[in-house]
Design a protein around this motif. Structure first.
Motif, PDB file in Angstrom:
ATOM      1  N   ALA A  58      16.078   3.905 -34.362  1.00 16.46           N
ATOM      2  CA  ALA A  58      16.408   2.881 -33.375  1.00 16.46           C
ATOM      3  C   ALA A  58      16.123   3.428 -31.982  1.00 16.46           C
ATOM      4  O   ALA A  58      16.265   4.628 -31.733  1.00 16.46           O
ATOM      5  N   PRO A  59      15.710   2.561 -31.066  1.00 21.16           N
ATOM      6  CA  PRO A  59      15.476   3.019 -29.688  1.00 21.16           C
ATOM      7  C   PRO A  59      16.762   3.575 -29.074  1.00 21.16           C
ATOM      8  O   PRO A  59      17.869   3.227 -29.497  1.00 21.16           O
ATOM      9  N   VAL A  60      16.608   4.420 -28.066  1.00 24.99           N
ATOM     10  CA  VAL A  60      17.747   4.987 -27.351  1.00 24.99           C
ATOM     11  C   VAL A  60      17.913   4.236 -26.035  1.00 24.99           C
ATOM     12  O   VAL A  60      16.949   4.026 -25.302  1.00 24.99           O
ATOM     13  N   ALA A  61      19.133   3.814 -25.758  1.00 23.09           N
ATOM     14  CA  ALA A  61      19.446   3.097 -24.526  1.00 23.09           C
ATOM     15  C   ALA A  61      20.862   3.457 -24.102  1.00 23.09           C
ATOM     16  O   ALA A  61      21.625   4.003 -24.895  1.00 23.09           O
ATOM     17  N   PRO A  62      21.222   3.154 -22.864  1.00 19.55           N
ATOM     18  CA  PRO A  62      22.572   3.499 -22.414  1.00 19.55           C
ATOM     19  C   PRO A  62      23.664   2.705 -23.127  1.00 19.55           C
ATOM     20  O   PRO A  62      24.790   3.144 -23.215  1.00 19.55           O
ATOM     21  N   SER A  63      23.318   1.524 -23.635  1.00 20.06           N
ATOM     22  CA  SER A  63      24.273   0.687 -24.359  1.00 20.06           C
ATOM     23  C   SER A  63      23.552  -0.029 -25.490  1.00 20.06           C
ATOM     24  O   SER A  63      22.346  -0.255 -25.414  1.00 20.06           O
ATOM     25  N   ALA A  64      24.290  -0.408 -26.505  1.00 15.35           N
ATOM     26  CA  ALA A  64      23.711  -1.148 -27.629  1.00 15.35           C
ATOM     27  C   ALA A  64      23.623  -2.631 -27.261  1.00 15.35           C
ATOM     28  O   ALA A  64      24.357  -3.467 -27.771  1.00 15.35           O
ATOM     29  N   ILE A  65      22.723  -2.931 -26.337  1.00 18.68           N
ATOM     30  CA  ILE A  65      22.479  -4.299 -25.902  1.00 18.68           C
ATOM     31  C   ILE A  65      21.010  -4.590 -26.177  1.00 18.68           C
ATOM     32  O   ILE A  65      20.121  -3.958 -25.599  1.00 18.68           O
ATOM     33  N   GLN A  66      20.757  -5.534 -27.065  1.00 21.14           N
ATOM     34  CA  GLN A  66      19.381  -5.847 -27.452  1.00 21.14           C
ATOM     35  C   GLN A  66      18.688  -6.649 -26.352  1.00 21.14           C
ATOM     36  O   GLN A  66      19.264  -7.573 -25.774  1.00 21.14           O
ATOM     37  N   ALA A  67      17.443  -6.284 -26.057  1.00 21.59           N
ATOM     38  CA  ALA A  67      16.647  -7.013 -25.073  1.00 21.59           C
ATOM     39  C   ALA A  67      16.185  -8.336 -25.671  1.00 21.59           C
ATOM     40  O   ALA A  67      16.063  -8.473 -26.885  1.00 21.59           O
ATOM     41  N   ALA A  86      23.342   3.118 -28.624  1.00 23.34           N
ATOM     42  CA  ALA A  86      23.971   3.696 -27.441  1.00 23.34           C
ATOM     43  C   ALA A  86      24.342   5.108 -27.840  1.00 23.34           C
ATOM     44  O   ALA A  86      24.969   5.323 -28.863  1.00 23.34           O
ATOM     45  N   THR A  87      23.924   6.063 -27.056  1.00 18.94           N
ATOM     46  CA  THR A  87      24.016   7.422 -27.547  1.00 18.94           C
ATOM     47  C   THR A  87      24.310   8.440 -26.473  1.00 18.94           C
ATOM     48  O   THR A  87      24.034   8.221 -25.298  1.00 18.94           O
ATOM     49  N   ALA A  88      24.819   9.545 -26.904  1.00 18.96           N
ATOM     50  CA  ALA A  88      25.043  10.671 -26.008  1.00 18.96           C
ATOM     51  C   ALA A  88      23.741  11.399 -25.707  1.00 18.96           C
ATOM     52  O   ALA A  88      23.734  12.357 -24.952  1.00 18.96           O
ATOM     53  N   GLU A  89      22.620  10.925 -26.308  1.00 18.96           N
ATOM     54  CA  GLU A  89      21.316  11.553 -26.056  1.00 18.96           C
ATOM     55  C   GLU A  89      20.761  11.243 -24.672  1.00 18.96           C
ATOM     56  O   GLU A  89      19.797  11.853 -24.254  1.00 18.96           O
ATOM     57  N   ILE A  90      21.345  10.293 -23.982  1.00 20.14           N
ATOM     58  CA  ILE A  90      20.824   9.901 -22.677  1.00 20.14           C
ATOM     59  C   ILE A  90      20.677  11.102 -21.738  1.00 20.14           C
ATOM     60  O   ILE A  90      19.630  11.265 -21.118  1.00 20.14           O
ATOM     61  N   PRO A  91      21.671  12.000 -21.623  1.00 17.36           N
ATOM     62  CA  PRO A  91      21.459  13.161 -20.746  1.00 17.36           C
ATOM     63  C   PRO A  91      20.273  14.036 -21.155  1.00 17.36           C
ATOM     64  O   PRO A  91      19.635  14.660 -20.311  1.00 17.36           O
ATOM     65  N   ALA A  92      19.927  14.070 -22.436  1.00 14.40           N
ATOM     66  CA  ALA A  92      18.765  14.850 -22.875  1.00 14.40           C
ATOM     67  C   ALA A  92      17.467  14.269 -22.319  1.00 14.40           C
ATOM     68  O   ALA A  92      16.459  14.967 -22.220  1.00 14.40           O
ATOM     69  N   LEU A  93      17.497  13.004 -21.940  1.00 13.51           N
ATOM     70  CA  LEU A  93      16.307  12.391 -21.353  1.00 13.51           C
ATOM     71  C   LEU A  93      15.945  13.041 -20.025  1.00 13.51           C
ATOM     72  O   LEU A  93      14.788  13.035 -19.621  1.00 13.51           O
ATOM     73  N   VAL A  94      16.935  13.615 -19.357  1.00 12.82           N
ATOM     74  CA  VAL A  94      16.660  14.348 -18.118  1.00 12.82           C
ATOM     75  C   VAL A  94      15.641  15.449 -18.412  1.00 12.82           C
ATOM     76  O   VAL A  94      14.662  15.617 -17.684  1.00 12.82           O
ATOM     77  N   ASN A  95      15.837  16.153 -19.499  1.00 13.12           N
ATOM     78  CA  ASN A  95      14.910  17.211 -19.884  1.00 13.12           C
ATOM     79  C   ASN A  95      13.546  16.641 -20.277  1.00 13.12           C
ATOM     80  O   ASN A  95      12.508  17.241 -19.976  1.00 13.12           O
ATOM     81  N   ASP A  96      13.523  15.476 -20.923  1.00 14.85           N
ATOM     82  CA  ASP A  96      12.253  14.835 -21.262  1.00 14.85           C
ATOM     83  C   ASP A  96      11.451  14.504 -20.007  1.00 14.85           C
ATOM     84  O   ASP A  96      10.240  14.695 -19.962  1.00 14.85           O
TER      85      ASP A  96
END
Length: 151
Positions: A58-67, A86-96
């Motif tokens: 599933a895509p990663v987003a700040p909240s589980a809100i479907q576009a 909605a995931t705690a992975e969002i901060p890892a995107l900083v590294n991406d």
């Protein structure tokens, strides 16, 4: 900017060594013509589909809100975006973003520019999303990759 940030079929990336090498021929041609070129970095967040994600995740987003829009897939069809996680992975995107900015530099781009709207837009984030409040947290995700990639 990362495999996880992909949201549309047939879009170029800069997250693999092969992509960096391919971009290098483009940036070299631009520079030979005395031009300048900027790499635009973008993670699409909820505007993606499982068919475009690695291993059908599933895509990663700040909240589980479907576009509500449609996504163009590699099957040359359109589909509604998948429900994001909605995931705690969002901060890892900083590294991406940091890695993508470094790859853009390695590929010969004169600069990189990042587009990040999803963590600060109320229609994309619930009030309980860790990146939606306070506003400083969302802003940090915009500032941190730039400051680290240029230091």
């Amino acid at each position: 900017m990362s495999r996880q940030g992909r949201g549309y079929a047939f879009t170029p990336g800069i997250y693999s060594d092969a992509q960096v090498e391919a971009w290098r021929s483009v940036t070299n041609a631009v520079h030979r013509a005395a031009g300048k070129i900027v790499c635009q970095l973008w993670h699409v967040g909820r505007m993606s589909h499982v068919d475009l994600q690695e291993n059908g995740a599933a895509p990663v987003a700040p909240s589980a809100i479907q576009a509500g829009e449609l996504i163009f897939l590699e099957t040359r069809t359109q589909a509604a975006p998948s429900m994001p996680r909605a995931t705690a992975e969002i901060p890892a995107l900083v590294n991406d973003y940091r890695n993508a900015a470094g790859r853009a530099k390695d590929a010969g781009f004169d600069a990189s520019r990042s587009i990040r709207r999803t963590t600060i837009c109320s229609s994309n984030s619930s009030a309980t999303a860790p990146t939606s409040t306070p506003i400083g947290t969302a802003a940090r995700l915009r500032i941190e990759p730039v400051s680290r990639s240029t230091s």
